[in-house]
Design a protein around this motif. Structure first.
Motif, mmCIF file in Angstrom:
data_model
loop_
_atom_site.group_PDB
_atom_site.id
_atom_site.type_symbol
_atom_site.label_atom_id
_atom_site.label_comp_id
_atom_site.label_asym_id
_atom_site.label_seq_id
_atom_site.Cartn_x
_atom_site.Cartn_y
_atom_site.Cartn_z
ATOM 1 N N GLY A 127 -4.220 -15.134 5.793
ATOM 2 C CA GLY A 127 -4.542 -13.774 6.222
ATOM 3 C C GLY A 127 -3.463 -12.852 5.683
ATOM 4 N N VAL A 128 -3.800 -11.595 5.448
ATOM 5 C CA VAL A 128 -2.800 -10.667 4.905
ATOM 6 C C VAL A 128 -2.931 -9.293 5.549
ATOM 7 C CG1 VAL A 128 -4.239 -9.966 2.931
ATOM 8 C CG2 VAL A 128 -1.759 -9.735 2.794
ATOM 9 N N ASP A 129 -1.793 -8.692 5.863
ATOM 10 C CA ASP A 129 -1.723 -7.305 6.315
ATOM 11 C C ASP A 129 -0.771 -6.560 5.377
ATOM 12 O OD1 ASP A 129 -3.275 -8.111 8.431
ATOM 13 O OD2 ASP A 129 -1.682 -7.973 9.931
ATOM 14 N N TYR A 130 -0.951 -5.263 5.274
ATOM 15 C CA TYR A 130 -0.057 -4.438 4.447
ATOM 16 C C TYR A 130 0.704 -3.460 5.323
ATOM 17 C CZ TYR A 130 -2.778 -6.276 0.567
ATOM 18 O OH TYR A 130 -3.383 -7.110 -0.320
ATOM 19 N N PHE A 131 1.901 -3.097 4.897
ATOM 20 C CA PHE A 131 2.664 -2.102 5.650
ATOM 21 C C PHE A 131 3.452 -1.188 4.726
ATOM 22 C CE2 PHE A 131 6.775 -4.020 4.899
ATOM 23 C CZ PHE A 131 6.492 -5.365 4.733
ATOM 24 N N ASP A 132 3.631 0.040 5.201
ATOM 25 C CA ASP A 132 4.558 0.983 4.584
ATOM 26 C C ASP A 132 5.466 1.487 5.689
ATOM 27 O OD1 ASP A 132 3.843 1.480 1.693
ATOM 28 O OD2 ASP A 132 1.875 1.695 2.633
ATOM 29 N N ALA B 27 9.228 -3.670 15.836
ATOM 30 C CA ALA B 27 10.480 -3.647 16.601
ATOM 31 C C ALA B 27 11.688 -3.658 15.662
ATOM 32 C CB ALA B 27 10.517 -4.846 17.548
ATOM 33 N N VAL B 28 11.642 -4.522 14.632
ATOM 34 C CA VAL B 28 12.762 -4.613 13.689
ATOM 35 C C VAL B 28 12.930 -3.292 12.938
ATOM 36 C CG1 VAL B 28 13.509 -5.704 11.526
ATOM 37 C CG2 VAL B 28 12.728 -7.125 13.434
ATOM 38 N N ALA B 29 11.819 -2.742 12.448
ATOM 39 C CA ALA B 29 11.900 -1.507 11.667
ATOM 40 C C ALA B 29 12.467 -0.365 12.517
ATOM 41 C CB ALA B 29 10.520 -1.138 11.131
ATOM 42 N N LYS B 30 11.948 -0.220 13.713
ATOM 43 C CA LYS B 30 12.420 0.848 14.602
ATOM 44 C C LYS B 30 13.893 0.653 14.967
ATOM 45 C CE LYS B 30 8.697 3.022 17.132
ATOM 46 N NZ LYS B 30 7.496 2.668 16.358
ATOM 47 N N GLY B 31 14.240 -0.588 15.346
ATOM 48 C CA GLY B 31 15.599 -0.885 15.806
ATOM 49 C C GLY B 31 16.637 -0.690 14.710
ATOM 50 N N VAL B 32 16.331 -1.190 13.499
ATOM 51 C CA VAL B 32 17.287 -1.069 12.397
ATOM 52 C C VAL B 32 17.454 0.397 12.016
ATOM 53 C CG1 VAL B 32 17.741 -1.623 9.978
ATOM 54 C CG2 VAL B 32 16.897 -3.405 11.520
ATOM 55 N N ALA B 33 16.356 1.133 11.939
ATOM 56 C CA ALA B 33 16.443 2.558 11.594
ATOM 57 C C ALA B 33 17.324 3.276 12.615
ATOM 58 C CB ALA B 33 15.042 3.177 11.547
ATOM 59 N N GLU B 34 17.076 2.985 13.872
ATOM 60 C CA GLU B 34 17.828 3.634 14.942
ATOM 61 C C GLU B 34 19.320 3.314 14.858
ATOM 62 O OE1 GLU B 34 15.704 3.383 18.813
ATOM 63 O OE2 GLU B 34 17.745 3.101 19.600
ATOM 64 N N ALA B 35 19.620 2.059 14.534
ATOM 65 C CA ALA B 35 21.022 1.646 14.436
ATOM 66 C C ALA B 35 21.777 2.448 13.381
ATOM 67 C CB ALA B 35 21.105 0.152 14.135
ATOM 68 N N PHE B 36 21.045 2.967 12.390
ATOM 69 C CA PHE B 36 21.692 3.740 11.322
ATOM 70 C C PHE B 36 21.453 5.238 11.501
ATOM 71 C CE2 PHE B 36 21.692 -0.488 9.691
ATOM 72 C CZ PHE B 36 22.870 -0.565 8.955
ATOM 73 N N GLY B 37 20.972 5.628 12.674
ATOM 74 C CA GLY B 37 20.772 7.043 12.970
ATOM 75 C C GLY B 37 19.533 7.628 12.317
ATOM 76 N N ALA B 38 18.628 6.753 11.861
ATOM 77 C CA ALA B 38 17.406 7.225 11.196
ATOM 78 C C ALA B 38 16.192 6.920 12.087
ATOM 79 C CB ALA B 38 17.257 6.541 9.846
ATOM 80 N N VAL B 39 15.019 7.320 11.587
ATOM 81 C CA VAL B 39 13.777 7.081 12.321
ATOM 82 C C VAL B 39 12.809 6.367 11.384
ATOM 83 C CG1 VAL B 39 11.781 8.205 13.393
ATOM 84 C CG2 VAL B 39 14.077 9.124 13.770
ATOM 85 N N ALA B 40 12.099 5.349 11.885
ATOM 86 C CA ALA B 40 11.123 4.634 11.050
ATOM 87 C C ALA B 40 9.703 5.056 11.421
ATOM 88 C CB ALA B 40 11.284 3.132 11.244
ATOM 89 N N GLU B 41 8.955 5.506 10.432
ATOM 90 C CA GLU B 41 7.515 5.773 10.627
ATOM 91 C C GLU B 41 6.766 4.623 9.978
ATOM 92 O OE1 GLU B 41 8.175 10.596 10.149
ATOM 93 O OE2 GLU B 41 6.790 9.535 8.793
ATOM 94 N N ILE B 42 5.935 3.944 10.767
ATOM 95 C CA ILE B 42 5.330 2.697 10.290
ATOM 96 C C ILE B 42 3.821 2.861 10.118
ATOM 97 C CG2 ILE B 42 4.995 0.239 10.818
ATOM 98 C CD1 ILE B 42 7.545 0.732 12.741
ATOM 99 N N ASP B 43 3.364 2.555 8.923
ATOM 100 C CA ASP B 43 1.922 2.534 8.671
ATOM 101 C C ASP B 43 1.549 1.067 8.454
ATOM 102 O OD1 ASP B 43 -0.689 2.877 7.912
ATOM 103 O OD2 ASP B 43 -0.223 3.700 5.928
ATOM 104 N N TYR B 44 0.915 0.460 9.454
ATOM 105 C CA TYR B 44 0.608 -0.972 9.416
ATOM 106 C C TYR B 44 -0.906 -1.152 9.306
ATOM 107 C CZ TYR B 44 0.954 -5.926 10.428
ATOM 108 O OH TYR B 44 0.899 -7.301 10.330
ATOM 109 N N ARG B 45 -1.372 -1.883 8.311
ATOM 110 C CA ARG B 45 -2.816 -2.021 8.084
ATOM 111 C C ARG B 45 -3.252 -3.489 8.120
ATOM 112 N NH1 ARG B 45 -0.462 1.242 4.515
ATOM 113 N NH2 ARG B 45 -0.929 0.035 2.646
ATOM 114 N N VAL B 46 -4.046 -3.815 9.128
ATOM 115 C CA VAL B 46 -4.600 -5.174 9.227
ATOM 116 C C VAL B 46 -5.626 -5.302 8.106
ATOM 117 C CG1 VAL B 46 -5.911 -6.757 10.684
ATOM 118 C CG2 VAL B 46 -4.252 -5.190 11.721
ATOM 119 N N ASN B 47 -5.503 -6.337 7.268
ATOM 120 C CA ASN B 47 -6.406 -6.434 6.115
ATOM 121 C C ASN B 47 -7.346 -7.637 6.237
ATOM 122 O OD1 ASN B 47 -7.283 -5.395 3.586
ATOM 123 N ND2 ASN B 47 -6.141 -6.991 2.556
#
Ligand SMILES: [Zn+2]
Ligand SMILES: [Zn+2]
Length: 395
Positions: free
Chosen positions: A187-192, A279-299
């Motif tokens: 199975g495959v999903d895509y993300f940006d 969770a990883v994307a949000k947490g890591v971005a936050e740790a560096f003072g940034a914000v993560a916007e996640i576009d996750y697509r179930v394929n």
């Protein structure tokens, strides 16, 4: 030829004609949902052969043919895909693609030709009860034509009891089949992920938010989404394959984007991997003072062959080429396949058919020099006819 089928002579007799169809399709490839010429040819040929029902426009450019036999019986679905890839054709054969950036580099031209040839022989012989649904789907390559066929009423128009898929398989010898039980394709999903911060001069990084540095840590941390979410016994992989940041040497960009794919074989793990990625994307971005916007697509879901039909497919293939030419064990291919959407609806099997032979290109699927091996046509046609022989009563 080293296969055995009661219509062997007829199958060999149609191979030259089917090779001509295949090469014509190869010269005129069309990518997903644009298969207008291909679908037109398929529908015209099905009518010419005497297929009882021909439905066009399913999933935009899909075609469904139904051949009714003599009297009541089960219905089986045989599926081919028709789309090509948006990539150059680097071969020099006379049937090379006539179009700049379109290439039948996955052999769907061969799949279409083999199912057409099987349709023609089924119409000629018509010595079975029940029905055969001939499913020509568009847009297999990442665009979900199989899903759209199902949503568009494929199995309402053709209430199949089972559905069967076949893909040519470079790396396996001509005349061999691989019939696996369980997950055969991933199975495959895509993300940006867009990492947003505050841009600054590279000489004053303390005045901004370094989104490139955050992206570097995020790429490394995302590996845990596969390695620490899926059990070690179950294949899962995550690949970050896209990265875009600043184009200058002295600019810390306010936005850095990464993207990629996540693959898995166990559908139950999919939501956990998605949650962990977020969770990883949000947490890591936050740790560096940034914000993560996640576009996750179930394929595509994984293509999972049920065990009973896998045994049946193996037995049918063994009847054609001998048990020693039927492989029952191989690694799951971590590419994806949208026949999964049909197998989620109906029992059936997705089989790999070997195509390697001396004198034929060894280029793999999706390689710019790949070419379907026409010598495989009779094997594919014979497999389709054998499924009908085995699953439908003789009449
Ligand atoms: Zn492909
Ligand atoms: Zn393919």
């Amino acid at each position: 030829m080293t296969f055995h089928h009661r219509h062997q002579n007829r199958i060999m007799g149609i191979t030259e004609e089917a090779t001509a169809w295949r090469r014509d399709l190869h010269a005129h490839p069309e990518i997903g949902f644009e298969e207008k010429r291909t679908a037109g040819i398929v529908a015209a040929k099905l009518r010419e052969f005497g297929v009882d029902e021909v439905h066009e426009g399913l999933a935009r450019t899909g075609v469904l043919g139904i051949v009714h036999g003599k009297g009541e019986g089960p219905m089986i679905g045989l599926r081919a895909d028709m789309d090509a890839l948006p990539m150059p054709d680097l071969k020099t054969v006379p049937w090379r693609s006539k179009f700049e950036n379109r290439n039948h580099a996955c052999g769907h031209d061969g799949h279409t030709a083999m199912l057409l040839a099987a349709a023609k022989i089924l119409c000629e012989t018509r010595d079975f009860a029940g029905s055969v649904a001939l499913i020509f789907q568009p847009a297999e390559e990442g665009m979900g034509g199989g899903k759209e066929m199902v949503e568009d009423g494929l199995f309402r128009l053709a209430p199949c009891d089972s559905v069967w898929g076949l893909h040519n398989w470079p790396g396996a010898p001509l005349g061999a089949f691989t019939a696996l039980s369980g997950p055969v394709m991933a199975g495959v999903d895509y993300f940006d992920i867009r990492i947003r911060g505050v841009g600054t001069h590279a000489g004053t990084p303390h005045l901004g938010t370094d989104t490139v540095l955050a992206a570097g840590h995020m790429i490394a941390a995302l590996q845990s989404v596969a390695s620490r979410t899926a059990p070690p016994q179950e294949a899962a992989t995550i690949s970050v394959t896209r990265l875009s940041a600043a184009t200058a040497y002295h600019v810390v960009p306010d936005t850095t984007e990464i993207g990629g794919s996540l693959r898995y074989v166990n559908p139950a793990i999919r939501p956990k991997m998605e949650a962990q990625l977020r969770a990883v994307a949000k947490g890591v971005a936050e740790a560096f003072g940034a914000v993560a916007e996640i576009d996750y697509r179930v394929n595509y879901p994984p293509t999972i062959n049920p065990p009973a039909e896998a045994d049946l497919a193996a037995e049918i293939a063994a009847g054609l080429v001998g048990a020693e030419a039927v492989e029952r064990r191989a690694e799951t291919c971590m590419a994806a396949e949208d026949f999964a959407f049909m197998l989620n609806e109906k029992p059936g099997h997705y089989i790999w058919m070997g195509v390697d032979a001396p004198g034929h290109t060894t280029a793999k699927l999706h390689h710019p020099e790949y070419d379907f091996n026409d010598a495989a046509i009779p094997y594919g046609v014979a497999y389709w006819l054998s499924l009908a022989d085995r699953l439908l009563p003789r009449a």
